[in-house]
Write a protein that holds these residues in place. Structure first.
Motif, short mmCIF file in Angstrom:
data_model
loop_
_atom_site.label_atom_id
_atom_site.label_comp_id
_atom_site.label_asym_id
_atom_site.label_seq_id
_atom_site.Cartn_x
_atom_site.Cartn_y
_atom_site.Cartn_z
N PHE A 38 65.85 37.53 45.45
CA PHE A 38 67.18 37.66 46.01
C PHE A 38 68.14 38.18 44.94
N ASP A 39 69.16 38.85 45.38
CA ASP A 39 70.29 39.22 44.50
C ASP A 39 69.84 39.94 43.24
N LEU A 86 74.14 32.23 37.82
CA LEU A 86 74.70 31.31 38.81
C LEU A 86 75.24 30.02 38.21
N GLY A 87 74.79 29.70 36.99
CA GLY A 87 75.29 28.51 36.33
C GLY A 87 74.73 27.21 36.85
N ILE A 88 73.65 27.26 37.67
CA ILE A 88 73.06 26.04 38.20
C ILE A 88 71.71 25.79 37.54
N THR A 89 71.28 24.53 37.53
CA THR A 89 70.02 24.17 36.89
C THR A 89 68.84 24.72 37.69
N TYR A 90 67.70 24.86 37.02
CA TYR A 90 66.52 25.43 37.68
C TYR A 90 66.05 24.56 38.86
N ASP A 91 66.17 23.23 38.75
CA ASP A 91 65.75 22.39 39.87
C ASP A 91 66.66 22.58 41.08
N GLU A 92 67.97 22.71 40.83
CA GLU A 92 68.89 22.98 41.93
C GLU A 92 68.63 24.36 42.51
N ASP A 93 68.29 25.31 41.65
CA ASP A 93 68.03 26.67 42.13
C ASP A 93 66.75 26.69 42.97
N THR A 94 65.80 25.84 42.65
CA THR A 94 64.58 25.75 43.46
C THR A 94 64.93 25.37 44.89
N LEU A 97 66.64 28.31 46.56
CA LEU A 97 65.68 29.33 46.96
C LEU A 97 64.94 28.94 48.23
N ILE A 98 64.56 27.68 48.33
CA ILE A 98 63.88 27.21 49.55
C ILE A 98 64.77 27.43 50.76
N ASP A 99 66.04 27.03 50.64
CA ASP A 99 66.99 27.24 51.74
C ASP A 99 67.11 28.72 52.09
N ALA A 100 67.20 29.56 51.04
CA ALA A 100 67.38 31.00 51.26
C ALA A 100 66.17 31.61 51.95
N VAL A 173 53.94 33.91 44.51
CA VAL A 173 54.32 32.90 43.52
C VAL A 173 55.55 33.39 42.79
N THR A 174 56.66 32.69 43.00
CA THR A 174 57.92 33.07 42.39
C THR A 174 58.50 31.88 41.64
N ALA A 175 59.67 32.05 41.01
CA ALA A 175 60.22 31.00 40.15
C ALA A 175 61.72 31.20 39.98
N PRO A 176 62.44 30.16 39.55
CA PRO A 176 63.87 30.29 39.30
C PRO A 176 64.18 31.19 38.10
#
Length: 493
Positions: A38-39, A86-94, A97-100, A173-176
């Motif tokens: 994304f983005d 984005l300034g957010i932690t990788y766990d929050e970004d995970t 990403l799931i939501d997206a 297989v993707t990642a933050p």
């Protein structure tokens, strides 16, 4: 804005290339997805016409065949690592990403926590995933990875990892962010699938470097500039040259690890399906460029933008000076300088004339609009206002916001909110304009021009406030700034 890329052709070629690779391996493929799904604004800036969500749209062509695994390093969770954009932690970004993915109909099968050594924060995150109904798996740190191939391809290596249950022929297989263990996740799955009698393969989807454009092409150099902090280096793939007698561009890390990957493939399959690291890739971007000159110029602008970003980051103590030196070397190699970015000279000249911060913005028709610091508006706000007027055909001297509207906002900022700067930031300016639009049709017309700023270039003579920088980003303006602070204060909260 000129474009140099065909998204329609890209979606067709890319999805077909992936399907061909699935068939090559008997019906199942683990696809390591590098970069941003994304983005992907870097790609859209470097290759005008490439849509930031082009890769997602391509996957949507195959959504019934695809599922997604998100890999996140337990070390990154423990360190609360954040995404720089984005300034957010990788766990929050995970979770983001799931939501997206779900919101557009893509199936997320699971999350795998890599580099796991019983980190407490990782355990808490896994419990959170479980409470949310999201399947998660654990992959451990393997001693001597990736060099000790016999140990890695054994019950004590990949064999210790959880076997991720997958359902569909294409497993993305993707990642933050980088360093999350995507490749190791794919290889671990190949090991377990092979043990279970399942035929599967591996491929890599990296947007950059573009393998079939020249090594020193600005598009590939822009990638080097963007990854100066990782010390990535584009190289001619020697394995590809030897195997096929043709040149292809790859990057140092894939070339360095390829002999190890070949050894792993031989251990798992009995033979390696690839003769070069370039063979592993499925990227079709280079085949969809329609105007090479447009893309070259855009890539050069990106290199200059990266130069300014690195210079400011070094000043702020966030980057090593070696990163800036690397970008300077890239610029020197193709005869590029900051003078090749027209808004730079315009902003600095306006700042010199007014002895105060100034901003310049270049519209899509080539006009350069400037803004100076005033008692009521900061330079960013002034430039934004002037640009909106220019696009709407409104005279520059026409007053869109009465002083009687601005002064109460300044009073609120200084007397009640504890601010020291009374001038309106860009977000405050737009709110004030929205209020005035109720009674003034000219203001409404000016606001309607904001979408025309997307893709425009801008430059500031000083480092911007967080509020102004974020607002320009949200408007899609590519803004840079000089590595200078507006004041001599040490604390800049």
């Amino acid at each position: 804005m000129k474009t140099g890329f065909s998204n329609e052709k890209y979606r067709q070629l890319q999805s077909q290339s992936i399907r061909d690779r699935i068939n090559q391996f008997g019906g199942k493929l683990y696809l390591e997805f590098g970069g941003k799904l994304f983005d992907d604004f870097h790609a859209s800036r470097v290759i005008p016409g490439f849509e930031p969500d082009s890769k997602v749209k391509m996957l949507l062509e195959m959504k019934d065949e695809a599922e997604i695994i998100i890999a996140i390093s337990a070390d990154d969770i423990e360190r609360s690592k954040r995404r720089g954009d984005l300034g957010i932690t990788y766990d929050e970004d995970t979770l983001r990403l799931i939501d997206a993915f779900r919101s557009i109909g893509l199936y997320v099968g699971s999350v795998v926590l890599t580099h796991y050594t019983r980190q407490k924060a990782a355990d808490k995150f896994r419990a959170r995933l479980d409470a949310l109904g999201i399947k998660s798996y654990i992959h451990y740190i393997i001693p001597e990875y990736p060099s000790n191939v016999p140990f890695i391809i054994s019950e004590d290596g990949f064999g210790k990892n959880d076997y991720i249950k997958t359902e569909r022929p294409l497993v993305v297989v993707t990642a933050p962010g980088p360093g999350s263990g995507k490749m190791a996740t794919c290889l671990s799955q190949l090991y377990h699938d092979h043990k279970n009698g399942i035929s599967a393969g591996y491929a890599k989807f990296e947007t950059f470097p573009v393998w079939n454009v020249p090594l020193k092409h600005p598009i590939n150099l822009a990638y080097e500039a963007a990854t100066a902090d990782l010390n990535d280096m584009n190289m001619i793939d020697p394995y590809h040259l030897e195997a096929y007698g043709t040149t292809a561009v790859n990057y140092n890390r894939d070339i360095e690890i390829f002999p190890v990957l070949q050894a792993m493939f031989r251990e798992i399959y009995g033979d390696s399906p690839y003769k070069s690291p370039t063979d592993m890739g499925v990227n079709q971007i280079g085949n969809c460029i329609t105007d090479e000159e447009v893309c070259s110029e855009a890539a050069k602008q990106e290199i200059i933008r990266r130069y300014f970003a690195s210079a400011c980051s070094v000043l702020q103590g966030l980057s090593d000076p070696s990163e800036l030196r690397k970008i300077e070397m890239i610029m020197n190699s193709i005869g590029l300088s900051t003078a090749d970015r027209p808004v730079v000279a315009a902003a600095n000249q306006r700042a010199e004339e007014t002895n105060a911060p100034a901003v310049a913005l270049q519209l899509s028709d080539g006009r350069i609009i400037t803004g100076k610091t005033t008692d009521l508006l900061g330079a960013c706000s002034a430039c934004l206002m002037n640009s909106m007027k220019a696009l709407a055909g409104i005279r520059k001297k026409t007053l869109l916001i009465p002083k009687s509207i601005i002064e109460p906002i300044q009073h609120l900022k200084i007397e009640h909110l504890g601010n020291r700067n009374p001038r309106l930031h860009t977000d405050e300016l737009l709110i004030a304009l929205s209020v005035c639009a109720v009674t003034n049709p000219l203001v409404a017309e000016a606001i309607d021009q904001l979408n025309e700023l997307r893709g425009c270039e801008a430059h500031s003579s000083v480092i911007l406030s967080h509020e102004d920088e974020e607002l320009f980003k949200r408007l899609g303006v590519n803004i840079t700034f000089e590595p200078h602070y507006q004041t001599e204060k040490l604390f800049r909260g």
